[in-house]
Design an enzyme around this catalytic site. Structure first.
Site, mmCIF file in Angstrom:
data_model
loop_
_atom_site.group_PDB
_atom_site.id
_atom_site.type_symbol
_atom_site.label_atom_id
_atom_site.label_comp_id
_atom_site.label_asym_id
_atom_site.label_seq_id
_atom_site.Cartn_x
_atom_site.Cartn_y
_atom_site.Cartn_z
ATOM 1 N N HIS A 371 0.801 -1.231 0.000
ATOM 2 C CA HIS A 371 0.000 0.000 0.000
ATOM 3 C C HIS A 371 0.831 1.277 0.000
ATOM 4 C CE1 HIS A 371 -3.940 -1.946 0.875
ATOM 5 N NE2 HIS A 371 -3.162 -2.853 1.436
ATOM 6 N N LYS A 564 -8.682 13.691 4.548
ATOM 7 C CA LYS A 564 -7.775 12.542 4.515
ATOM 8 C C LYS A 564 -6.791 12.749 5.652
ATOM 9 C CE LYS A 564 -6.756 13.816 0.211
ATOM 10 N NZ LYS A 564 -6.699 12.705 -0.712
ATOM 11 N N ARG A 565 -5.970 11.722 5.962
ATOM 12 C CA ARG A 565 -4.952 11.926 6.987
ATOM 13 C C ARG A 565 -4.074 13.132 6.620
ATOM 14 N NH1 ARG A 565 -4.392 7.795 10.828
ATOM 15 N NH2 ARG A 565 -2.779 9.144 11.656
ATOM 16 N N LYS A 570 0.509 14.483 1.070
ATOM 17 C CA LYS A 570 -0.848 14.742 0.585
ATOM 18 C C LYS A 570 -1.074 16.230 0.313
ATOM 19 C CE LYS A 570 -2.723 10.732 3.097
ATOM 20 N NZ LYS A 570 -3.391 9.868 2.095
ATOM 21 N N THR A 672 -8.640 6.474 -1.990
ATOM 22 C CA THR A 672 -9.978 5.901 -2.128
ATOM 23 C C THR A 672 -11.041 6.965 -1.873
ATOM 24 O OG1 THR A 672 -9.672 5.069 0.123
ATOM 25 C CG2 THR A 672 -9.465 3.472 -1.658
ATOM 26 N N LYS A 676 -14.890 7.954 -3.631
ATOM 27 C CA LYS A 676 -16.161 8.259 -2.945
ATOM 28 C C LYS A 676 -16.732 9.572 -3.457
ATOM 29 C CE LYS A 676 -14.139 5.872 0.926
ATOM 30 N NZ LYS A 676 -13.308 6.005 2.140
HETATM 31 C C1 26Q Z 1 3.094 1.122 10.726
HETATM 32 C C2 26Q Z 1 3.992 0.912 11.757
HETATM 33 C C3 26Q Z 1 3.622 1.140 13.060
HETATM 34 C C4 26Q Z 1 2.335 1.570 13.321
HETATM 35 C C5 26Q Z 1 1.450 1.769 12.279
HETATM 36 C C6 26Q Z 1 1.835 1.546 10.981
HETATM 37 C C7 26Q Z 1 0.894 1.785 9.871
HETATM 38 C C8 26Q Z 1 -0.476 1.792 10.044
HETATM 39 C C9 26Q Z 1 -1.321 2.066 8.996
HETATM 40 C C10 26Q Z 1 1.373 2.043 8.588
HETATM 41 C C11 26Q Z 1 0.516 2.312 7.545
HETATM 42 C C12 26Q Z 1 -0.858 2.329 7.742
HETATM 43 C C13 26Q Z 1 -1.818 2.664 6.682
HETATM 44 C C14 26Q Z 1 -1.488 2.966 5.436
HETATM 45 C C15 26Q Z 1 -2.511 3.371 4.462
HETATM 46 O O1 26Q Z 1 -3.655 3.619 4.816
HETATM 47 N N1 26Q Z 1 -2.166 3.444 3.163
HETATM 48 C C16 26Q Z 1 -3.124 3.844 2.165
HETATM 49 O O2 26Q Z 1 -3.769 2.668 1.672
HETATM 50 C C17 26Q Z 1 -4.850 2.998 0.820
HETATM 51 C C18 26Q Z 1 -5.542 1.693 0.449
HETATM 52 O O3 26Q Z 1 -4.742 0.968 -0.437
HETATM 53 C C19 26Q Z 1 -4.366 3.768 -0.395
HETATM 54 O O4 26Q Z 1 -5.508 4.171 -1.138
HETATM 55 C C20 26Q Z 1 -3.574 4.997 0.031
HETATM 56 O O5 26Q Z 1 -3.011 5.625 -1.106
HETATM 57 C C21 26Q Z 1 -2.484 4.594 1.012
HETATM 58 O O6 26Q Z 1 -1.811 5.743 1.489
#
Ligand code: 26Q
Length: 827
Positions: A371, A564-565, A570, A672, A676
């Site tokens: 991702h 978004k985050r 971004k 995503t 929407k």
């Molecule tokens: C990693 C290490 C320690 C703690 C947390 C994490 C962690 C948690 C969540 C690392 C990454 C995430 C989430 C990533 C994420 O949401 N990526 C997004 O995924 C979407 C679905 O595929 C894409 O549409 C986005 O582009 C992408 O940024």
């Protein structure tokens, strides 16, 4: 542990389905309220919600059980979606839609003189995810059930979900999200399927009398994994799949040992340590990398889930296991599954396969989704942490690596550099395990989440692996479920679509294409209807904005939205620079043909991500100045909407005119939210990045405001980027930067935004924000020109909705199934 109880075998007589008419619903609701909860009509709305949820859940049970029985038939091939996150949001409305219970519930509630709206609002969001990746997992489950696919979600039952955000003096403050406080009526606890997960201890190597070697993992600290099942209903098809969430619990023995040794405090502390595992969702935060508790969570989920799948494996030969099971790994977070599967097949006394047999099975049932391309998001774990926490798994990883590197050496003799790059162990003073490499080596499929992203993966990050195994790599462009994001979020539009197309679009979103001719020849009445729907949605959002921020949005203005985050890539800052530029235009009287605009920005910053938090503060300071300036008036509003999440998005996306998708090209894997918005008739202003590219291909360039450098331009510019030159060459940009430099938005704290300014002005700015400023402002001018012609804008809005059929997760999941999982839909 009950090996196979009768629940598993499905020998009970069929359960009759409960009646779903208004009278029975009303009776059941009152029964739960009075006899179960001990409350009466007129009580707090949360009890009415709980009673209604139980009433609905009762009516899911028979389909849930029947679906389970279909799974359990011999030889049914199943998929298991392993994810540390499932960002579900609310469930009540979703089940009502799927079970066709909206109308009877409406009329039952009318009789009881309570409003469904109010009851709905009493349900807290299940916020078990950070953002895109977690919400994608939830949309996937919805589509799997709707497509009748036997897929189980496996996740963690965090006591605390994604933190709640509120704003104090412009700053983000985090509050714990105790979403389980009033219970979770959708879940069913199943302690009979509890699993034991081991940590620490050490390994012992033996040879049996036949000369076969085997390993025991001993003196471990064991933690119980207790499953809680959540039903996942399909759209009007009587299929109910399962999301199984694990909760950590201390073992009885574990406490007693220390207790008897007289160390009460120690034993309570270790009980806490065990139960901490599922206490809280980790925010997506580079600062949280390497935290031991996070690795514990990952292994806990993975081990419990794999053991659960093996528990359900009958006495058929293990050589057939991969014919019946496939695991989809949602990013590298559960990628320890590769080693855990090997451990079970090698060490379990009733298995003890050879390495060769075990590896063949493992590699035939693991599939990995990536991702992100951001290097800081690539998971690595220190070898020493692995050694102490998961000693047996480290041994297995070493062996996987040894065998894998032998393959690499055979293919590229003498290429030491390549061996170093591809090793699962990154050497150095503090050696690390590379989780993405482990996932690739142990999987038969590796996919990215949009065409550009998958392409960049095989050309960059995963190049070496692609050269070795090109057949493993593929793309699966993300999607969103149209049930939640169109039918539930936008009832008036859904009604219009059903009038025009029939109800079929809800489970076959490609049918939206049939709306396209209406964009050309729909006629004034249809256009008026479209605009009225959008106006009503904007009114709803304006009410939310007013209630949350005290700022008034005029629904006749252009609603310009970025939610978004908060992350530098971004580029919420680019949006903000444009807002400041508009403010400058107003101040200098450059307002001919002005388009009134309401800008909304929302999103959470990871608690440890200081720069992201400064960005929130800057947005709020700029907003305070603009919104209170009488010279600005209705021309421009800016708000930061606090605590953005799934349920808020359901009000936001149907009300957006302009969807901001403005990441630095090559950085947003897919996005995503972009989908929407499009589905609900927003027009996108965006860079050539992630799924934006596919969105633009689907709707046509004329219906999309494209701007900015492309991924290859960004790459080429590195090293030669001179932000100062953009400022020098562009008076508009110079004026915006000038305001920041002069502390115009800093209140009484000069230098407050120095860090932001320096990062924008740095030749090393990875996000190259200033490089895209001019192109972005020009694109915003084109937006305004178009907006001034309501006819043209409406046409574009209709075209966007009509072209969004490909962005349903039904399409995405069909591709996963046809190309990776190969499951037969349940009869
Ligand atoms: C990693 C290490 C320690 C703690 C947390 C994490 C962690 C948690 C969540 C690392 C990454 C995430 C989430 C990533 C994420 O949401 N990526 C997004 O995924 C979407 C679905 O595929 C894409 O549409 C986005 O582009 C992408 O940024």
């Amino acid at each position: 542990m009950a090996e196979q109880d009768t629940n598993d075998a499905c020998v009970l007589p069929n359960m009759p389905a409960l009646p779903r008419d208004a009278k029975e619903i009303s009776r059941s609701l009152q029964h739960y309220l009075e006899y179960h909860l001990g409350r009466f009509l007129g009580c707090d709305r949360s009890y009415l919600y709980e009673s209604l949820a139980y009433t609905v859940r009762d009516r899911i049970m028979s389909d849930w059980r029947n679906t389970w029985c279909l799974y359990k038939r011999d030889g049914v091939r199943r998929a298991h979606y392993l994810s540390l996150e499932f960002l579900i949001g609310r469930s009540l409305g979703n089940h009502l839609l799927n079970l066709e219970m909206q109308q009877p519930v409406d009329s039952a509630l009318k009789d009881l003189a309570v409003s469904l709206e109010e009851i709905r609002d009493a349900e807290p969001d299940a916020g078990l995810g950070n953002g895109g990746l977690g919400r994608l997992a939830a949309c996937f489950l919805d589509s799997c059930a709707t497509l009748r696919l036997p897929v189980t979600g496996y996740g963690l039952r965090y006591e605390y979900g994604m933190f709640q955000q509120h704003i104090e003096n412009g700053y983000q403050i985090e509050d714990p999200d105790h979403w389980l406080r009033d219970g979770h009526p959708w879940e069913v606890e199943r302690p009979e399927y509890t699993q034991v997960v081991k940590f620490r201890g050490h390994t012992q190597h033996f040879t049996d009398p036949q000369g076969k070697s085997f390993v025991r993992w001993v003196d471990s600290e064991d933690v119980l994994a207790v499953p809680y099942d959540v039903p996942v209903s399909g759209y009007r098809n009587k299929i109910v799949n399962t999301l199984r969430l694990w909760s950590a619990s201390a073992t009885a023995e574990f406490n007693l040992g220390e207790f008897n040794a007289g160390d009460y405090a120690e034993s309570v502390a270790s009980k806490n340590q065990a139960e901490n595992i599922t206490m809280v969702l980790y925010p997506n935060d580079a600062n949280e990398n390497g935290k031991e508790l996070r690795l514990r969570q990952q292994y806990f989920l993975t081990s419990a889930s794999l053991q659960d799948v093996f528990r359900q494996w009958s006495d058929r030969p293990l050589s057939q296991f991969a014919d019946c099971n496939v695991f989809q790994l949602n990013d590298t977070h559960p990628s320890i599954a590769v080693a855990e599967m090997m451990r079970i097949l090698l060490d379990d006394p009733d298995k003890r396969l050879s390495w060769h047999e075990a590896w063949k099975i493992t590699c035939s049932c693991m599939a990995y989704t990536n991702h992100t391309l951001l290097p800081e998001a690539l998971e690595r774990w220190p070898v020493r942490l692995f050694q102490s926490l998961l000693p047996r798994l480290l041994e297995i990883i070493y062996e996987i690596n040894a065998q894998f590197l032998a393959v690499v050496r055979q293919r590229w003799p003498g290429d030491i550099e390549r061996v170093r790059r591809m090793s699962l162990i990154e050497e150095g003073p503090d050696p690390q395990v590379r989780m993405a490499w482990l996932a690739i080596v142990g999987s038969f499929s590796v996919n990215g989440v949009a065409a550009l992203h998958s392409d960049l993966l095989v050309k960059g990050l995963f190049k070496d692996f692609y050269e070795l195994w090109p057949e493993k790599f593929n793309n699966k462009t993300n999607g969103v479920t149209p049930r939640r994001w169109l039918a539930m979020a936008n009832p008036p539009l859904a009604e219009l679509l059903s009038e025009q197309l029939g109800e079929g679009w809800q489970a076959d979103l490609g049918q939206l294409a049939r709306m396209r001719p209406l964009a050309e020849e729909g006629g004034p009445a249809f256009f008026e209807r479209w605009r009225a729907i959008r106006a009503a949605n904007k009114q709803r959002l304006a009410a939310l904005v007013l209630q949350q921020t005290g700022v008034t949005f005029d629904p006749s203005a252009l609603f310009d939205i970025q939610v978004k985050r908060i992350h530098e890539y971004k580029r919420q800052l680019l949006n903000l620079l444009h807002v400041i530029h508009l403010y400058n235009r107003i101040r200098r009287g450059d307002t001919d043909n002005w388009v009134n605009r309401c800008v909304l920005i929302g999103g959470k910053a990871a608690p440890g991500y200081q720069r992201a938090k400064e960005i929130i503060k800057l947005i709020n300071n700029v907003a305070a100045m603009i919104n209170s300036d009488p010279a600005v008036g209705d021309r421009l509003k800016l708000v930061f909407l606090p605590n953005y999440g799934v349920t808020k998005m359901m009000t936001i996306c149907p009300a957006a005119d302009l969807s901001e998708q403005i990441s630095t090209a090559g950085k947003e894997a897919s996005g995503t939210g972009n989908m929407k918005f499009m589905m609900n008739g927003s027009v996108t202003i965006g860079t050539y990045d992630g799924a934006n590219i596919e969105i633009m291909d689907a709707v046509g360039e004329d219906n999309f405001f494209l701007f900015g450098l492309r991924a290859e331009d960004i790459k080429a510019l590195r090293g030669a980027y001179r932000p100062r030159s953009y400022v020098d060459d562009d008076p508009d940009l110079a004026q915006v930067i000038g305001l920041l430099e002069s502390d115009h938005f800093s209140g009484m704290e000069p230098g407050l935004f120095r860090g932001i300014l320096d990062s924008l002005m740095s030749p090393d700015d990875p996000w190259m924000t200033l490089a895209d400023f001019r192109s972005y402002v020009d694109a915003q001018r084109r937006v305004e020109e178009c907006w001034r012609n309501p006819e043209q804008w409406t046409r574009m809005s209709i075209r966007n909705c009509a072209a969004s059929g490909g962005f349903s997760t039904d399409r995405t999941i069909s591709e996963y199934n046809n190309e990776i999982w190969h499951l037969a839909p349940l009869a």
